[in-house]
Design a protein around this motif. Structure first.
Motif, short mmCIF file in Angstrom:
data_model
loop_
_atom_site.label_atom_id
_atom_site.label_comp_id
_atom_site.label_asym_id
_atom_site.label_seq_id
_atom_site.Cartn_x
_atom_site.Cartn_y
_atom_site.Cartn_z
N THR A 160 0.82 -1.21 0.00
CA THR A 160 0.00 0.00 0.00
C THR A 160 0.86 1.26 0.00
O THR A 160 0.42 2.29 -0.50
N ILE A 161 2.08 1.19 0.52
CA ILE A 161 2.96 2.37 0.55
C ILE A 161 3.66 2.55 -0.79
O ILE A 161 3.85 3.67 -1.24
N ALA A 162 4.01 1.46 -1.46
CA ALA A 162 4.78 1.53 -2.69
C ALA A 162 4.14 2.37 -3.79
O ALA A 162 4.83 3.17 -4.42
N PRO A 163 2.83 2.29 -4.07
CA PRO A 163 2.26 3.14 -5.12
C PRO A 163 2.23 4.61 -4.76
O PRO A 163 2.10 5.47 -5.63
N MET A 164 2.38 4.93 -3.47
CA MET A 164 2.32 6.32 -3.05
C MET A 164 3.62 7.06 -3.37
O MET A 164 3.61 8.27 -3.59
N LEU A 165 4.73 6.35 -3.43
CA LEU A 165 6.02 7.00 -3.66
C LEU A 165 6.13 7.67 -5.03
O LEU A 165 6.57 8.83 -5.10
N PRO A 166 5.74 7.04 -6.12
CA PRO A 166 5.81 7.74 -7.41
C PRO A 166 4.89 8.96 -7.44
O PRO A 166 5.24 9.98 -8.03
N ALA A 167 3.72 8.87 -6.82
CA ALA A 167 2.81 10.01 -6.79
C ALA A 167 3.42 11.15 -5.98
O ALA A 167 3.30 12.32 -6.35
N LEU A 168 4.09 10.82 -4.90
CA LEU A 168 4.75 11.84 -4.09
C LEU A 168 5.88 12.49 -4.87
O LEU A 168 6.04 13.72 -4.84
N LEU A 169 6.63 11.70 -5.60
CA LEU A 169 7.72 12.23 -6.43
C LEU A 169 7.17 13.13 -7.53
O LEU A 169 7.72 14.21 -7.79
N ARG A 170 6.06 12.72 -8.15
CA ARG A 170 5.46 13.58 -9.17
C ARG A 170 4.97 14.89 -8.57
O ARG A 170 5.08 15.94 -9.21
N GLY A 171 4.45 14.83 -7.36
CA GLY A 171 4.00 16.05 -6.68
C GLY A 171 5.15 17.00 -6.41
O GLY A 171 5.03 18.21 -6.60
N VAL A 172 6.27 16.46 -5.97
CA VAL A 172 7.45 17.29 -5.71
C VAL A 172 7.97 17.92 -7.00
O VAL A 172 8.31 19.11 -7.03
N ILE A 173 8.01 17.15 -8.07
CA ILE A 173 8.46 17.69 -9.36
C ILE A 173 7.49 18.77 -9.84
O ILE A 173 7.91 19.83 -10.33
N PHE A 174 6.19 18.54 -9.69
CA PHE A 174 5.19 19.51 -10.13
C PHE A 174 5.33 20.83 -9.37
O PHE A 174 5.32 21.91 -9.97
N ILE A 175 5.50 20.75 -8.07
CA ILE A 175 5.65 21.96 -7.25
C ILE A 175 6.94 22.69 -7.61
O ILE A 175 6.97 23.92 -7.71
N SER A 176 8.02 21.94 -7.83
CA SER A 176 9.29 22.61 -8.17
C SER A 176 9.23 23.27 -9.54
O SER A 176 9.82 24.33 -9.75
N VAL A 177 8.50 22.66 -10.49
CA VAL A 177 8.34 23.29 -11.81
C VAL A 177 7.51 24.56 -11.69
O VAL A 177 7.80 25.57 -12.34
#
Length: 54
Positions: free
Chosen positions: A25-42
């Motif tokens: 259940t934690i594993a699918p959350m990591l790519p979404a979290l990474l995408r969120g960080v990239i989105f905010i930094s862009v």
């Protein structure tokens, strides 16, 4: 009192959570979290560039 004890003792026991199910259940959350960080930094990049330019 005896009725209450009988009801409590006949209640189903809680099944402990297995470790691999928690990892699944934690594993699918990591790519979404990474995408969120990239989105905010862009989104923040132009503002940071403007601050650095003065």
């Amino acid at each position: 009192m005896a009725d209450r004890l009988a009801r409590i003792s006949s209640a189903p026991r809680a099944v402990p959570m297995l470790d691999h199910s928690r990892h699944d259940t934690i594993a699918p959350m990591l790519p979404a979290l990474l995408r969120g960080v990239i989105f905010i930094s862009v989104l923040a990049a132009p503002f940071v560039a403007a601050l650095l330019a003065g």
